[in-house]
Write a protein that holds these residues in place. Structure first.
Motif, PDB file in Angstrom:
ATOM      1  N   SER A 198      48.430  39.014  51.927  1.00 20.99           N
ATOM      2  CA  SER A 198      48.392  40.479  52.063  1.00 20.99           C
ATOM      3  C   SER A 198      49.294  41.084  51.101  1.00 20.99           C
ATOM      4  CB  SER A 198      48.745  41.036  53.461  1.00 20.99           C
ATOM      5  OG  SER A 198      47.876  40.769  54.333  1.00 20.99           O
ATOM      6  N   LEU A 199      50.446  40.483  50.744  1.00 24.76           N
ATOM      7  CA  LEU A 199      51.356  41.040  49.739  1.00 24.76           C
ATOM      8  C   LEU A 199      50.726  40.845  48.378  1.00 24.76           C
ATOM      9  CD1 LEU A 199      54.092  41.925  48.662  1.00 24.76           C
ATOM     10  CD2 LEU A 199      54.704  39.599  48.822  1.00 24.76           C
ATOM     11  N   GLY A 200      49.891  39.811  47.979  1.00 26.71           N
ATOM     12  CA  GLY A 200      49.383  39.596  46.598  1.00 26.71           C
ATOM     13  C   GLY A 200      48.279  40.608  46.672  1.00 26.71           C
ATOM     14  N   SER A 201      47.455  41.176  47.450  1.00 29.13           N
ATOM     15  CA  SER A 201      46.521  42.147  47.575  1.00 29.13           C
ATOM     16  C   SER A 201      47.141  43.599  47.372  1.00 29.13           C
ATOM     17  CB  SER A 201      45.525  42.350  48.602  1.00 29.13           C
ATOM     18  OG  SER A 201      44.860  40.989  48.997  1.00 29.13           O
ATOM     19  N   LEU A 202      48.379  43.666  48.038  1.00 34.18           N
ATOM     20  CA  LEU A 202      48.931  45.127  47.698  1.00 34.18           C
ATOM     21  C   LEU A 202      49.619  45.205  46.556  1.00 34.18           C
ATOM     22  CD1 LEU A 202      51.294  46.521  50.505  1.00 34.18           C
ATOM     23  CD2 LEU A 202      52.186  46.345  48.077  1.00 34.18           C
ATOM     24  N   MET A 203      50.078  43.931  45.770  1.00 33.96           N
ATOM     25  CA  MET A 203      50.598  44.194  44.433  1.00 33.96           C
ATOM     26  C   MET A 203      49.825  44.434  43.553  1.00 33.96           C
ATOM     27  SD  MET A 203      54.112  44.086  44.668  1.00 33.96           S
ATOM     28  CE  MET A 203      54.314  43.910  43.174  1.00 33.96           C
ATOM     29  N   VAL A 204      48.302  44.065  43.618  1.00 38.26           N
ATOM     30  CA  VAL A 204      47.310  44.169  42.631  1.00 38.26           C
ATOM     31  C   VAL A 204      46.967  45.726  42.902  1.00 38.26           C
ATOM     32  CG1 VAL A 204      45.016  43.958  42.241  1.00 38.26           C
ATOM     33  CG2 VAL A 204      46.360  42.111  42.608  1.00 38.26           C
ATOM     34  N   VAL A 208      46.859  48.335  39.631  1.00 36.92           N
ATOM     35  CA  VAL A 208      45.826  48.898  38.950  1.00 36.92           C
ATOM     36  C   VAL A 208      45.238  50.080  39.647  1.00 36.92           C
ATOM     37  CG1 VAL A 208      43.421  48.193  38.860  1.00 36.92           C
ATOM     38  CG2 VAL A 208      45.208  46.353  38.781  1.00 36.92           C
ATOM     39  N   GLY A 209      45.518  50.540  40.999  1.00 34.73           N
ATOM     40  CA  GLY A 209      45.228  51.538  41.746  1.00 34.73           C
ATOM     41  C   GLY A 209      43.904  51.311  42.727  1.00 34.73           C
ATOM     42  N   THR A 210      43.561  49.958  42.579  1.00 29.27           N
ATOM     43  CA  THR A 210      42.543  49.564  43.560  1.00 29.27           C
ATOM     44  C   THR A 210      42.695  48.104  43.940  1.00 29.27           C
ATOM     45  OG1 THR A 210      40.793  48.454  41.713  1.00 29.27           O
ATOM     46  CG2 THR A 210      40.680  50.914  42.622  1.00 29.27           C
ATOM     47  N   GLY A 211      42.385  47.571  45.176  1.00 29.20           N
ATOM     48  CA  GLY A 211      42.769  46.417  45.438  1.00 29.20           C
ATOM     49  C   GLY A 211      41.994  45.146  44.887  1.00 29.20           C
ATOM     50  N   PRO A 212      42.296  44.051  45.045  1.00 30.31           N
ATOM     51  CA  PRO A 212      41.144  42.758  44.572  1.00 30.31           C
ATOM     52  C   PRO A 212      40.036  42.817  45.527  1.00 30.31           C
ATOM     53  CG  PRO A 212      43.314  42.055  45.666  1.00 30.31           C
ATOM     54  CD  PRO A 212      43.391  43.268  45.802  1.00 30.31           C
ATOM     55  N   PHE A 213      39.968  43.535  46.426  1.00 27.53           N
ATOM     56  CA  PHE A 213      38.739  43.262  47.541  1.00 27.53           C
ATOM     57  C   PHE A 213      38.471  44.632  47.745  1.00 27.53           C
ATOM     58  CE2 PHE A 213      41.354  39.307  48.172  1.00 27.53           C
ATOM     59  CZ  PHE A 213      40.531  38.457  47.567  1.00 27.53           C
ATOM     60  N   GLU A 233      40.849  42.774  37.355  1.00 27.53           N
ATOM     61  CA  GLU A 233      40.475  43.301  36.050  1.00 27.53           C
ATOM     62  C   GLU A 233      41.259  44.425  35.841  1.00 27.53           C
ATOM     63  OE1 GLU A 233      36.821  45.456  33.686  1.00 27.53           O
ATOM     64  OE2 GLU A 233      36.386  44.527  35.640  1.00 27.53           O
ATOM     65  N   GLY A 234      41.959  44.707  34.662  1.00 29.11           N
ATOM     66  CA  GLY A 234      42.753  45.656  34.419  1.00 29.11           C
ATOM     67  C   GLY A 234      44.303  45.556  35.041  1.00 29.11           C
ATOM     68  N   CYS A 235      44.615  44.458  35.606  1.00 32.32           N
ATOM     69  CA  CYS A 235      45.825  44.153  36.096  1.00 32.32           C
ATOM     70  C   CYS A 235      46.588  43.381  35.050  1.00 32.32           C
ATOM     71  CB  CYS A 235      45.630  43.210  37.449  1.00 32.32           C
ATOM     72  SG  CYS A 235      47.148  42.817  38.363  1.00 32.32           S
ATOM     73  N   PRO A 236      47.822  43.953  34.705  1.00 33.03           N
ATOM     74  CA  PRO A 236      48.898  43.324  33.756  1.00 33.03           C
ATOM     75  C   PRO A 236      49.027  41.768  34.089  1.00 33.03           C
ATOM     76  CG  PRO A 236      49.738  45.389  34.455  1.00 33.03           C
ATOM     77  CD  PRO A 236      48.504  44.985  35.468  1.00 33.03           C
ATOM     78  N   ARG A 237      48.907  40.826  33.245  1.00 35.48           N
ATOM     79  CA  ARG A 237      49.134  39.608  33.495  1.00 35.48           C
ATOM     80  C   ARG A 237      50.123  39.047  34.098  1.00 35.48           C
ATOM     81  NH1 ARG A 237      48.041  35.373  28.554  1.00 35.48           N
ATOM     82  NH2 ARG A 237      45.960  36.603  28.711  1.00 35.48           N
ATOM     83  N   ARG A 238      51.432  39.547  33.627  1.00 39.33           N
ATOM     84  CA  ARG A 238      52.666  39.429  34.074  1.00 39.33           C
ATOM     85  C   ARG A 238      52.885  39.884  35.719  1.00 39.33           C
ATOM     86  NH1 ARG A 238      58.284  40.999  30.927  1.00 39.33           N
ATOM     87  NH2 ARG A 238      59.339  39.243  31.381  1.00 39.33           N
TER      88      ARG A 238
END
Length: 256
Positions: A198-204, A208-213, A233-238
């Motif tokens: 959930s933390l990974g999805s929240l950080m995306v 980005v402004g939208t979640g990965p799902f 898509e649109g997520c800074p690589r770092r």
């Protein structure tokens, strides 16, 4: 905050209620104030759950565990009564917008803000997990953004609500865009690893402004979480490299 609704109590456990902070499947959260002027967030369990002794037992256990969570990035429990006609728990009130409101108002976070958010949430989850809790509903609305870092809220009732009655009635604990695959597949068996996903999805979302799902319905979103790769898509690589690792950590039939 919204005004109290018809049928809302005016007092809970000696706290005067000033308004509603929010509501969810397990209960209603009110802004309360003590006689000394201390403001608290009071979570009042829905009456239907108050009639279930197993729920009360789990709620007592979770209150005891939540009292041990005292990290800098969580809102501490200050009072509770699991034996009241309707059980309740009060945490220190933390003023400020939540992450969802911040992103809606100002857009995605900067690199510096993302780093501070990630570090703060990692520490918060460490403290929550050390206390024997699994949050189960880590999402933007449950992260308050303050001047000295994020605060994770609502880490008590969600875990306490995991009992056979809830499973039978089909209620899902969590928010699909930020749930883990195992939370959807076997909700009674989730561990702290689910919060990491959930933390990974929240950080995306923060980056980005939208979640990965992010599908049009919770059912399609759940399918994406279970079977599809996260959309970065649109997520800074770092910022998203670690988020991608968290969001692809596990699939129901793959290795842990």
């Amino acid at each position: 905050m919204t005004p109290l609704s018809t049928g809302d109590p005016e007092y809970i456990g000696g706290y005067t209620l000033l308004g509603r902070l929010g509501a969810g499947g397990m209960g209603v959260v009110y802004l309360g104030v003590s006689a000394s002027g201390r403001q608290v967030a009071v979570e009042l369990v829905h009456g239907s759950y108050a009639e279930e002794e197993e729920f009360r037992t789990r709620f007592r256990q979770e209150i005891a565990a939540a009292r041990r969570v005292s990290g800098a990035f969580t809102a501490p429990v200050v009072d509770a009564d699991p034996d009241a006609d309707r059980p309740w728990m009060a945490t220190l009130y933390v003023p400020g917008l939540n992450l969802a409101e911040v992103v809606k108002k100002d857009g995605p976070l900067s690199q510096r803000e993302l780093r501070a958010l990630g570090l703060g949430l990692t520490e918060a989850l460490r403290d929550i997990h050390r206390a024997g809790l699994v949050h189960r509903d880590l999402k933007p609305a449950n992260v308050l953004m303050t001047e000295d870092g994020p605060r994770v809220i609502d880490f008590g009732i969600s875990r306490a609500a995991d009992n056979q009655s809830l499973t039978v009635t089909g209620r899902v604990i969590g928010t699909p865009p930020f749930m883990s695959p195992e939370q959807l597949a076997s909700p009674r068996d989730v561990t702290s690893a689910s919060d990491v996903f959930s933390l990974g999805s929240l950080m995306v979302f923060a980056a980005v402004g939208t979640g990965p799902f992010d599908a049009d319905s919770p059912y399609m979103t759940g399918y994406q979480v279970m079977h599809e790769a996260p959309d970065l898509e649109g997520c800074p690589r770092r910022s998203c490299s670690s988020s991608s690792a968290a969001s692809t950590r596990i699939r129901p039939h793959g290795p842990n």
